[in-house]
Design a protein around this motif. Structure first.
Motif, PDB file in Angstrom:
ATOM      1  N   GLY A  46       6.717  -2.290  -4.499  1.00 48.44           N
ATOM      2  CA  GLY A  46       6.194  -1.877  -5.799  1.00 48.44           C
ATOM      3  C   GLY A  46       4.744  -2.274  -6.014  1.00 48.44           C
ATOM      4  N   ALA A  47       4.253  -3.221  -5.219  1.00 50.79           N
ATOM      5  CA  ALA A  47       2.836  -3.575  -5.306  1.00 50.79           C
ATOM      6  C   ALA A  47       2.042  -2.562  -4.477  1.00 50.79           C
ATOM      7  N   PRO A  48       0.992  -2.011  -5.046  1.00 50.70           N
ATOM      8  CA  PRO A  48       0.209  -1.017  -4.289  1.00 50.70           C
ATOM      9  C   PRO A  48      -0.364  -1.616  -3.008  1.00 50.70           C
ATOM     10  N   ASP A  49      -0.515  -0.772  -1.973  1.00 54.75           N
ATOM     11  CA  ASP A  49      -1.037  -1.286  -0.705  1.00 54.75           C
ATOM     12  C   ASP A  49      -2.531  -1.577  -0.774  1.00 54.75           C
ATOM     13  N   ARG A  50      -3.124  -1.380  -1.962  1.00 56.36           N
ATOM     14  CA  ARG A  50      -4.519  -1.776  -2.157  1.00 56.36           C
ATOM     15  C   ARG A  50      -4.656  -3.298  -2.232  1.00 56.36           C
ATOM     16  N   PHE A  51      -3.529  -3.980  -2.430  1.00 57.28           N
ATOM     17  CA  PHE A  51      -3.528  -5.441  -2.551  1.00 57.28           C
ATOM     18  C   PHE A  51      -3.164  -6.075  -1.207  1.00 57.28           C
ATOM     19  N   THR A  52      -4.014  -6.996  -0.769  1.00 57.99           N
ATOM     20  CA  THR A  52      -3.793  -7.669   0.502  1.00 57.99           C
ATOM     21  C   THR A  52      -3.998  -9.168   0.330  1.00 57.99           C
ATOM     22  N   GLY A  53      -3.027  -9.946   0.796  1.00 60.41           N
ATOM     23  CA  GLY A  53      -3.167 -11.392   0.768  1.00 60.41           C
ATOM     24  C   GLY A  53      -3.419 -11.917   2.164  1.00 60.41           C
ATOM     25  N   ARG A  85       3.563 -10.473 -12.952  1.00 60.37           N
ATOM     26  CA  ARG A  85       4.294  -9.712 -11.945  1.00 60.37           C
ATOM     27  C   ARG A  85       3.761 -10.107 -10.571  1.00 60.37           C
ATOM     28  N   ARG A  86       4.680 -10.433  -9.675  1.00 56.14           N
ATOM     29  CA  ARG A  86       4.223 -10.894  -8.366  1.00 56.14           C
ATOM     30  C   ARG A  86       3.736  -9.725  -7.515  1.00 56.14           C
ATOM     31  N   LEU A  87       2.649  -9.978  -6.792  1.00 51.76           N
ATOM     32  CA  LEU A  87       2.087  -8.995  -5.872  1.00 51.76           C
ATOM     33  C   LEU A  87       2.312  -9.399  -4.417  1.00 51.76           C
ATOM     34  N   THR A 124      -6.925 -15.793   0.085  1.00 54.44           N
ATOM     35  CA  THR A 124      -7.702 -14.734  -0.558  1.00 54.44           C
ATOM     36  C   THR A 124      -6.786 -13.585  -0.937  1.00 54.44           C
ATOM     37  N   LEU A 125      -7.027 -13.052  -2.128  1.00 62.35           N
ATOM     38  CA  LEU A 125      -6.415 -11.801  -2.545  1.00 62.35           C
ATOM     39  C   LEU A 125      -7.515 -10.757  -2.581  1.00 62.35           C
ATOM     40  N   LYS A 126      -7.331  -9.682  -1.812  1.00 63.26           N
ATOM     41  CA  LYS A 126      -8.319  -8.612  -1.807  1.00 63.26           C
ATOM     42  C   LYS A 126      -7.720  -7.376  -2.439  1.00 63.26           C
ATOM     43  N   ILE A 127      -8.514  -6.766  -3.320  1.00 64.03           N
ATOM     44  CA  ILE A 127      -8.123  -5.513  -3.956  1.00 64.03           C
ATOM     45  C   ILE A 127      -9.122  -4.460  -3.506  1.00 64.03           C
ATOM     46  N   SER A 128      -8.638  -3.489  -2.797  1.00 72.29           N
ATOM     47  CA  SER A 128      -9.545  -2.413  -2.374  1.00 72.29           C
ATOM     48  C   SER A 128      -9.439  -1.274  -3.394  1.00 72.29           C
TER      49      SER A 128
END
Lengths: 117, 106
Positions: free
Chosen positions: B56-63, B44-46, B71-75
């Motif tokens: 639909g991707a949580p805002d905890r995910f930042t590219g 599933r694409r983020l 970098t993909l950051k997951i807070s």
């Protein structure tokens, strides 16, 4: 709702052929490029083949070049992957993926191809 | 072909902590996507075009990133974030994927 549904997989002997199909719905099919991506169970993702809108460009991974052939029928909202001379290493789950200008956005659920005697 | 190199390949994370995954390409890219695949599920694409989050991707995910380094950051990692993360480039044919980074909860 965008949907991509793959079909045509199954168990086949080495050296034989299979044709995978992917039918799209919920979007204007002819406007998009499409790709096939495969995944050996438990392993990573591998791009197999892709086709631009109007079939302007068709590409293949080196691992399948000369054996696989990709085509599309926009009137039927369908994508076809003809797989010839299949090898055991072609065994994988094959996904159809829609491409919006270089970004894969929607994927089907995948179809399993098993090449074994 | 463009070579995509992800690191780390294994990422144990404590719930609530942040995590980062690096993806380096051998050529400069514009179209860099991040996908998440849970066991037995379709990827599933983020993130698309480096930094655009999918609906639909949580805002905890930042590219983030540019050129050849991304970098993909997951807070605040949650239990549902387990699985494998892949970067994939769509700037040059053939499209190529990173090896995948397996995120697990400590």
């Amino acid at each position: 709702e965008v949907q991509l549904v793959e079909s045509g997989g199954g168990l086949v002997q080495p050296g034989r052929s299979l044709r995978l199909s992917c039918v799209g719905s919920g979007f204007t099919f002819h406007e998009y490029a499409f790709h096939w991506v495969r995944q050996v169970p438990g392993k990573g993702l591998e791009w197999v083949s892709g086709i631009l809108s109007n079939s302007a460009r068709i590409g293949y991974a080196d691992s399948v070049k000369g054996r696989f052939s990709l085509s599309r029928d926009d009137a039927k909202n369908s994508l076809y992957l003809q797989m010839n001379s299949l090898r055991p290493e072609d065994t994988a789950l094959y996904y159809c993926a829609k491409d919006k200008e270089g970004d894969l956005d929607s994927w089907g659920r995948g179809i399993l191809v098993t090449v074994s005697s | 072909d463009v070579v995509m190199t992800q690191s780390p390949l294994s990422l144990p994370v404590t719930l609530g902590q942040s995590a980062s995954i690096s993806c380096t390409s051998s050529q400069s890219l514009v179209h860099l996507n991040w996908f998440h695949q849970r066991p037995g599920q379709t990827p599933r694409r983020l993130i698309y075009k480096v930094s655009n989050r999918d609906s639909g991707a949580p805002d905890r995910f930042t590219g983030s990133g540019s050129g050849t380094d991304f970098t993909l950051k997951i807070s605040r990692v949650e239990a549902e974030d387990v699985g494998v993360y892949y970067c994939v480039q769509g700037t040059h044919w053939p499209y190529t994927f990173g090896q995948g980074t397996k995120l697990e909860i400590k």
